[in-house]
Design a protein around this motif. Sequence first.
Motif, PDB file in Angstrom:
ATOM      1  N   ARG A  81       0.851  -1.183   0.000  1.00 44.33           N
ATOM      2  CA  ARG A  81       0.000   0.000   0.000  1.00 44.33           C
ATOM      3  C   ARG A  81       0.883   1.227   0.000  1.00 44.33           C
ATOM      4  O   ARG A  81       2.037   1.161   0.412  1.00 44.33           O
ATOM      5  CB  ARG A  81      -0.918   0.026   1.222  1.00 44.33           C
ATOM      6  N   ALA A  82       0.349   2.358  -0.408  1.00 42.21           N
ATOM      7  CA  ALA A  82       1.120   3.591  -0.392  1.00 42.21           C
ATOM      8  C   ALA A  82       1.207   4.121   1.028  1.00 42.21           C
ATOM      9  O   ALA A  82       0.250   4.082   1.766  1.00 42.21           O
ATOM     10  CB  ALA A  82       0.445   4.634  -1.288  1.00 42.21           C
ATOM     11  N   ARG A 108       0.091   9.014   0.173  1.00 49.17           N
ATOM     12  CA  ARG A 108      -1.334   9.068  -0.122  1.00 49.17           C
ATOM     13  C   ARG A 108      -1.852  10.497  -0.085  1.00 49.17           C
ATOM     14  O   ARG A 108      -2.672  10.901  -0.897  1.00 49.17           O
ATOM     15  CB  ARG A 108      -2.112   8.191   0.871  1.00 49.17           C
ATOM     16  N   LEU A 114      -0.765  12.238  -3.243  1.00 49.47           N
ATOM     17  CA  LEU A 114      -1.514  11.754  -4.395  1.00 49.47           C
ATOM     18  C   LEU A 114      -2.936  12.295  -4.393  1.00 49.47           C
ATOM     19  O   LEU A 114      -3.495  12.607  -5.437  1.00 49.47           O
ATOM     20  CB  LEU A 114      -1.538  10.221  -4.392  1.00 49.47           C
ATOM     21  N   ARG A 115      -3.541  12.413  -3.205  1.00 52.71           N
ATOM     22  CA  ARG A 115      -4.885  12.968  -3.133  1.00 52.71           C
ATOM     23  C   ARG A 115      -4.894  14.422  -3.581  1.00 52.71           C
ATOM     24  O   ARG A 115      -5.823  14.885  -4.239  1.00 52.71           O
ATOM     25  CB  ARG A 115      -5.428  12.851  -1.708  1.00 52.71           C
ATOM     26  N   GLN A 122      -1.052   8.018 -11.058  1.00 55.26           N
ATOM     27  CA  GLN A 122      -1.462   7.681  -9.697  1.00 55.26           C
ATOM     28  C   GLN A 122      -2.552   8.631  -9.209  1.00 55.26           C
ATOM     29  O   GLN A 122      -3.537   8.212  -8.589  1.00 55.26           O
ATOM     30  CB  GLN A 122      -0.255   7.728  -8.759  1.00 55.26           C
ATOM     31  N   ILE A 137      -6.584   7.742  -8.343  1.00 54.05           N
ATOM     32  CA  ILE A 137      -7.378   8.074  -7.167  1.00 54.05           C
ATOM     33  C   ILE A 137      -8.730   8.651  -7.581  1.00 54.05           C
ATOM     34  O   ILE A 137      -9.777   8.290  -7.035  1.00 54.05           O
ATOM     35  CB  ILE A 137      -6.613   9.058  -6.259  1.00 54.05           C
ATOM     36  N   THR A 174      -2.502   2.637  -7.068  1.00 55.06           N
ATOM     37  CA  THR A 174      -3.398   3.304  -6.121  1.00 55.06           C
ATOM     38  C   THR A 174      -4.658   2.484  -5.872  1.00 55.06           C
ATOM     39  O   THR A 174      -5.004   2.198  -4.726  1.00 55.06           O
ATOM     40  CB  THR A 174      -3.783   4.708  -6.621  1.00 55.06           C
ATOM     41  N   THR A 175      -5.343   2.078  -6.939  1.00 52.08           N
ATOM     42  CA  THR A 175      -6.635   1.417  -6.746  1.00 52.08           C
ATOM     43  C   THR A 175      -6.518   0.032  -6.113  1.00 52.08           C
ATOM     44  O   THR A 175      -7.442  -0.410  -5.429  1.00 52.08           O
ATOM     45  CB  THR A 175      -7.387   1.282  -8.083  1.00 52.08           C
ATOM     46  N   MET A 201      -5.131   1.214  -1.920  1.00 59.17           N
ATOM     47  CA  MET A 201      -5.678   2.185  -0.972  1.00 59.17           C
ATOM     48  C   MET A 201      -6.979   1.676  -0.346  1.00 59.17           C
ATOM     49  O   MET A 201      -7.879   1.212  -1.056  1.00 59.17           O
ATOM     50  CB  MET A 201      -5.870   3.535  -1.659  1.00 59.17           C
TER      51      MET A 201
END
Length: 227
Positions: free
Chosen positions: A55-56, A61, A64-65, A88, A92, A132-133, A136
Amino acid sequence: MSRLVITGLLVASMGLPLSTGFSYGATGLTRASHCHPLILRSAPTTASAGSRLGRAPAAGRIGLRMMADKGSAITVDEALKASFSQAQGMGITLGGKLTRCTAAGEAFEEGDMQVLRALLSHSDGARGFYVTTLTMPEFQDAFPAKGGVVAPLASAVSEHPKTNAKLLAMNLAMSTATRLAHLANGDEEFAEGSLVTQGRTKTLISSVLSTMPQLDVELRTLLAAAG
């Protein structure tokens, strides 16, 4: 234990028969009747850490968000040209939409479908989307253990088998290998992260395997290499 041996154990545990098709018990890998830790060439620190943990990391995270928020209105051209890092953020955005559609049983908008197809049409885009998918926590609903992924995601993956078949096969192998390594080291938390990636990858594979003969070949190649 070498990664090849682990891969062999993994694919064998999936019940790969001598004839075409797979089985994996009641909720695992099967040949679906209906309609993505990645292979990182030069991954940034955040992505490398994410692949090790399954996981990131939290800081990654958040970054990336922020990237996803800035690029919430993604164009097809942007998706086609996306770098691994940019993909990435797009992952998200699209992952959130896929999760909401899956949970609510709503249709995936055509514009988003075109962007998803474009992103999964090339290696950097697909790797960024999967990293990511498939990892997360908030996207868990997009990968239900029963029924498989929603048709738009399965369709977008199947439309580009050359890009996605090897990535999915290696995602499955590497998430399994890292989980076993973490368990051997007594690190249950990291092992759980790898288990999430492994489970989502199995769900995605089960949803597209019947329409992606090349994926069948990639999984068999892993088994043969491990043998």
